[in-house]
Design a protein around this motif. Structure first.
Motif, PDB file in Angstrom:
ATOM      1  N   TYR A  92       0.895  -1.222  -0.016  1.00  0.00           N
ATOM      2  CA  TYR A  92       0.080  -0.138   0.072  1.00  0.00           C
ATOM      3  C   TYR A  92       0.807   1.232  -0.029  1.00  0.00           C
ATOM      4  O   TYR A  92       1.098   1.923   1.104  1.00  0.00           O
ATOM      5  N   PHE A  93       1.309   1.466  -1.258  1.00  0.00           N
ATOM      6  CA  PHE A  93       2.179   2.755  -1.293  1.00  0.00           C
ATOM      7  C   PHE A  93       3.405   2.839  -0.348  1.00  0.00           C
ATOM      8  O   PHE A  93       3.788   4.039  -0.166  1.00  0.00           O
ATOM      9  N   ALA A  94       4.055   2.065  -0.195  1.00  0.00           N
ATOM     10  CA  ALA A  94       5.335   2.101   0.650  1.00  0.00           C
ATOM     11  C   ALA A  94       6.338   2.922  -0.225  1.00  0.00           C
ATOM     12  O   ALA A  94       6.113   2.761  -1.516  1.00  0.00           O
ATOM     13  N   PRO A  95       7.298   3.657   0.393  1.00  0.00           N
ATOM     14  CA  PRO A  95       8.011   4.600  -0.613  1.00  0.00           C
ATOM     15  C   PRO A  95       8.952   3.582  -1.609  1.00  0.00           C
ATOM     16  O   PRO A  95       9.220   3.878  -2.660  1.00  0.00           O
ATOM     17  N   ALA A  96       9.535   2.619  -0.951  1.00  0.00           N
ATOM     18  CA  ALA A  96      10.274   1.585  -1.865  1.00  0.00           C
ATOM     19  C   ALA A  96       9.856   0.167  -1.774  1.00  0.00           C
ATOM     20  O   ALA A  96       8.695   0.013  -1.347  1.00  0.00           O
ATOM     21  N   GLN A  97      10.458  -0.566  -2.746  1.00  0.00           N
ATOM     22  CA  GLN A  97       9.976  -1.954  -2.692  1.00  0.00           C
ATOM     23  C   GLN A  97      11.255  -3.000  -2.947  1.00  0.00           C
ATOM     24  O   GLN A  97      12.138  -2.372  -3.519  1.00  0.00           O
ATOM     25  N   PRO A  98      11.311  -4.165  -2.828  1.00  0.00           N
ATOM     26  CA  PRO A  98      12.465  -4.836  -2.796  1.00  0.00           C
ATOM     27  C   PRO A  98      13.062  -4.938  -4.005  1.00  0.00           C
ATOM     28  O   PRO A  98      14.607  -4.636  -3.918  1.00  0.00           O
ATOM     29  N   PHE A  99      12.711  -5.133  -5.209  1.00  0.00           N
ATOM     30  CA  PHE A  99      13.676  -4.869  -6.310  1.00  0.00           C
ATOM     31  C   PHE A  99      14.345  -3.751  -6.409  1.00  0.00           C
ATOM     32  O   PHE A  99      15.494  -3.508  -6.681  1.00  0.00           O
ATOM     33  N   LEU A 100      13.747  -2.585  -6.278  1.00  0.00           N
ATOM     34  CA  LEU A 100      14.033  -1.424  -6.297  1.00  0.00           C
ATOM     35  C   LEU A 100      15.277  -1.123  -5.402  1.00  0.00           C
ATOM     36  O   LEU A 100      16.305  -0.252  -5.598  1.00  0.00           O
ATOM     37  N   LEU A 210       3.256  10.212   0.343  1.00  0.00           N
ATOM     38  CA  LEU A 210       3.506   8.554   0.034  1.00  0.00           C
ATOM     39  C   LEU A 210       3.325   8.473  -1.409  1.00  0.00           C
ATOM     40  O   LEU A 210       4.061   7.775  -2.346  1.00  0.00           O
ATOM     41  N   LYS A 211       1.932   8.792  -1.979  1.00  0.00           N
ATOM     42  CA  LYS A 211       1.633   8.727  -3.296  1.00  0.00           C
ATOM     43  C   LYS A 211       2.719   9.430  -4.316  1.00  0.00           C
ATOM     44  O   LYS A 211       2.922   9.168  -5.457  1.00  0.00           O
ATOM     45  N   ALA A 212       3.305  10.420  -3.741  1.00  0.00           N
ATOM     46  CA  ALA A 212       4.099  11.223  -4.295  1.00  0.00           C
ATOM     47  C   ALA A 212       5.634  10.421  -4.442  1.00  0.00           C
ATOM     48  O   ALA A 212       6.296  10.759  -5.620  1.00  0.00           O
ATOM     49  N   ILE A 213       6.006   9.988  -3.399  1.00  0.00           N
ATOM     50  CA  ILE A 213       7.392   9.289  -3.659  1.00  0.00           C
ATOM     51  C   ILE A 213       7.426   7.721  -3.837  1.00  0.00           C
ATOM     52  O   ILE A 213       8.501   7.194  -3.918  1.00  0.00           O
ATOM     53  N   THR A 214       5.997   7.287  -3.879  1.00  0.00           N
ATOM     54  CA  THR A 214       6.130   5.664  -4.126  1.00  0.00           C
ATOM     55  C   THR A 214       6.642   5.159  -5.276  1.00  0.00           C
ATOM     56  O   THR A 214       6.851   5.923  -6.457  1.00  0.00           O
ATOM     57  N   THR A 215       7.093   4.055  -5.133  1.00  0.00           N
ATOM     58  CA  THR A 215       8.109   3.343  -6.225  1.00  0.00           C
ATOM     59  C   THR A 215       7.034   2.145  -6.807  1.00  0.00           C
ATOM     60  O   THR A 215       7.509   1.229  -7.392  1.00  0.00           O
ATOM     61  N   ILE A 216       5.657   2.136  -6.265  1.00  0.00           N
ATOM     62  CA  ILE A 216       4.884   1.066  -6.584  1.00  0.00           C
ATOM     63  C   ILE A 216       3.733   1.453  -7.349  1.00  0.00           C
ATOM     64  O   ILE A 216       2.916   2.453  -7.290  1.00  0.00           O
ATOM     65  N   TYR A 217       3.664   0.993  -8.714  1.00  0.00           N
ATOM     66  CA  TYR A 217       2.409   0.895  -9.456  1.00  0.00           C
ATOM     67  C   TYR A 217       1.309   0.281  -9.029  1.00  0.00           C
ATOM     68  O   TYR A 217       1.521  -0.880  -8.625  1.00  0.00           O
ATOM     69  N   ARG A 218       0.062   0.947  -8.954  1.00  0.00           N
ATOM     70  CA  ARG A 218      -1.037   0.266  -8.456  1.00  0.00           C
ATOM     71  C   ARG A 218      -2.359   1.128  -9.239  1.00  0.00           C
ATOM     72  O   ARG A 218      -2.130   2.364  -9.660  1.00  0.00           O
ATOM     73  N   VAL A 219      -3.258   0.256  -9.311  1.00  0.00           N
ATOM     74  CA  VAL A 219      -4.229   0.798  -9.989  1.00  0.00           C
ATOM     75  C   VAL A 219      -5.046   1.838  -9.458  1.00  0.00           C
ATOM     76  O   VAL A 219      -5.584   2.656 -10.104  1.00  0.00           O
ATOM     77  N   ASP A 220      -5.225   1.715  -8.064  1.00  0.00           N
ATOM     78  CA  ASP A 220      -5.613   3.004  -7.630  1.00  0.00           C
ATOM     79  C   ASP A 220      -4.677   4.282  -7.106  1.00  0.00           C
ATOM     80  O   ASP A 220      -4.970   5.204  -6.508  1.00  0.00           O
ATOM     81  N   GLY A 221      -3.505   3.857  -7.598  1.00  0.00           N
ATOM     82  CA  GLY A 221      -2.622   5.203  -7.691  1.00  0.00           C
ATOM     83  C   GLY A 221      -2.207   5.449  -9.258  1.00  0.00           C
ATOM     84  O   GLY A 221      -2.925   5.773  -9.928  1.00  0.00           O
ATOM     85  N   GLU A 222      -1.084   5.219  -9.496  1.00  0.00           N
ATOM     86  CA  GLU A 222      -0.598   5.209 -10.896  1.00  0.00           C
ATOM     87  C   GLU A 222      -0.590   3.827 -11.462  1.00  0.00           C
ATOM     88  O   GLU A 222       0.279   3.267 -10.907  1.00  0.00           O
ATOM     89  N   ALA A 223      -1.434   3.607 -12.449  1.00  0.00           N
ATOM     90  CA  ALA A 223      -1.473   2.170 -13.172  1.00  0.00           C
ATOM     91  C   ALA A 223      -0.267   1.846 -14.092  1.00  0.00           C
ATOM     92  O   ALA A 223       0.292   3.040 -14.724  1.00  0.00           O
ATOM     93  N   TYR A 224       0.329   0.801 -14.160  1.00  0.00           N
ATOM     94  CA  TYR A 224       1.379   0.653 -14.954  1.00  0.00           C
ATOM     95  C   TYR A 224       1.088   0.760 -16.370  1.00  0.00           C
ATOM     96  O   TYR A 224       1.752   1.200 -17.117  1.00  0.00           O
ATOM     97  N   ARG A 225       0.010   0.010 -16.784  1.00  0.00           N
ATOM     98  CA  ARG A 225      -0.443   0.443 -17.990  1.00  0.00           C
ATOM     99  C   ARG A 225      -0.566   1.934 -18.648  1.00  0.00           C
ATOM    100  O   ARG A 225      -0.454   1.853 -19.831  1.00  0.00           O
ATOM    101  N   ASP A 226      -1.023   2.634 -17.586  1.00  0.00           N
ATOM    102  CA  ASP A 226      -0.960   4.112 -18.388  1.00  0.00           C
ATOM    103  C   ASP A 226       0.484   4.704 -18.244  1.00  0.00           C
ATOM    104  O   ASP A 226       0.505   5.713 -18.929  1.00  0.00           O
TER     105      ASP A 226
END
Lengths: 249, 150
Positions: A92-100, A210-226
């Motif tokens: 849920y919009f954590a700033p970082a994620q494992p691969f990054l 969180l949404k401004a700095i997150t590195t996770i694509y999400r449909v309810d945030g910024e979707a990857y397909r977009d």
């Protein structure tokens, strides 16, 4: 200029920011050196670093050109133990994620070993370097007290619903929300051993930040397909890999 | 008919108390079940600043909250009550929720029930009210509602 990540979205930009060692990450909170040592749980605050005995200078080491070419990091020079810190990032919009994390650690730090799993990410380094790196990771954008967990074991929880106050599930309840102060406190070290005094990790970041700095694509945030650019590059890599691996008899 | 209220976050004790009070205040609600991760048992070593387990008061009845509410099953008689519940949830669960209609509380005795209760007659309203590892008296609380038990 190095090309770290494709895409025009904010998420892609954040990924580039983390991966670029030239980019200075925003410092969001202050955690004391002692606090970091307590959370890591590898040594008591003030205790000397355990190193090889006899000291490296007195040891006869075999001739090695690499030893002459590469300047060792501080911990390696002193013969420290290799220790670790492990993070869990909520979906849920954590700033970082494992691969990054892995990608950016290897760009930013020398002499570290990064291990990536789907829900957690470990970094191993010589003890004194690890403490320096951990402090940086905890104080900057890499970390949010609510959505990121410092967990040496029992890491389950990154994909579970958040608590009402925004905290990620933790079966050992290491990071807890103090209702009176509105801050998250670490009451146990990363493997769940109780601390004498809690270490204050600061206030959870708000949803907009969180949404401004997150590195996770999400449909309810910024979707990857977009993110057309990122998808296009992904397709190109996919086709190149398939063609490159295709080997008819 | 049963409905499932699925909040988008796991509820704390204050919100659970408010929500249960509102839902139990509705005439049509027969049974309510909270499902979710267990709260750690109370221990004298616990720091009161972080304690989560507490007694909540629902419609005047004191209940020890043992779980964090992740899902709430409600047994209703009329479909129109769902809209009332939706309004209550809109007000209290500001972070979002889903309401699903289905069968969430089982209606038949299981083999485990037979082993636990023997041949004793288990009233229909008690079937499916607790999990197989616990006893009814630890889990179920009756709330009196104008002459009806709930």
């Amino acid at each position: 200029m190095a090309q770290y990540y494709p895409g025009t979205s904010q998420v892609a930009q954040s990924r580039r920011n983390f991966s670029d060692p030239e980019y200075e990450l925003e410092k969001l909170r202050e955690i004391s050196d002692e606090g970091v040592v307590k959370i890591l749980g590898h040594r008591a605050p003030g205790e000397e670093y355990k190193s090889v005995h006899p000291p490296l200078d007195e040891m006869d080491e075999p001739e090695d050109y690499i030893r002459e070419i590469v300047e060792p990091i501080d911990g390696a020079k002193a013969g420290d133990r290799v220790r670790y810190i492990q993070f869990v990032d909520s979906m849920y919009f954590a700033p970082a994620q494992p691969f990054l994390r892995s990608r950016s650690y290897l760009n930013r730090y020398r002499g570290v070993d990064a291990g990536t799993l789907s829900g957690r990410q470990i970094i191993e380094a010589r003890e004194r370097d690890l403490e320096r790196i951990s402090k940086e990771l905890l104080e900057t954008e890499y970390f949010d007290p609510a959505r990121t967990g410092i967990r040496g074991k029992s890491v389950h929880g990154h994909s579970l619903r958040l608590d009402e106050n925004g905290l990620m599930f933790d079966m050992l309840r290491r990071q807890v929300f103090n209702k009176e102060t509105g801050k998250v406190e670490s009451v146990k070290d990363q493997i769940g051993k109780e601390l004498d005094e809690p270490v204050v990790l600061g206030e959870p970041l708000d949803e907009e930040k969180l949404k401004a700095i997150t590195t996770i694509y999400r449909v309810d945030g910024e979707a990857y397909r977009d993110d057309k650019d990122a998808v296009e590059i992904l397709h190109r890599i996919h086709v190149s890999r398939s063609n490159g691996g295709f080997c008819p008899e | 008919m049963d409905i499932e209220i699925f909040p988008h976050r796991i509820l704390g004790s204050d919100t659970t108390e408010r929500l249960l009070n509102e839902i139990e205040g509705l005439e049509d609600v027969n049974r309510t079940i909270l499902q979710g991760p267990r709260l750690a048992p109370e221990s004298p070593d616990d720091d009161p600043r972080y304690a989560e387990r507490r007694i909540i008061t629902v419609q005047g009845k004191e209940i020890e909250l043992k779980v964090k509410a992740g899902r709430i099953f409600v047994d209703l008689s009329e479909e129109s009550t769902i809209d009332q519940i939706r309004e209550i949830c809109n007000e209290i669960l500001t972070f979002g929720f889903d309401i699903n209609i289905g069968t969430y509380i089982r209606t038949q005795k299981t083999v485990t029930d037979s082993i636990k209760y023997g041949n004793a007659e288990l009233p229909d309203e008690l079937i499916g009210m607790n999990d197989q590892y616990s006893m009814l008296e630890d889990r179920v609380t009756y709330i009196q509602k104008d002459g009806n038990d709930s």
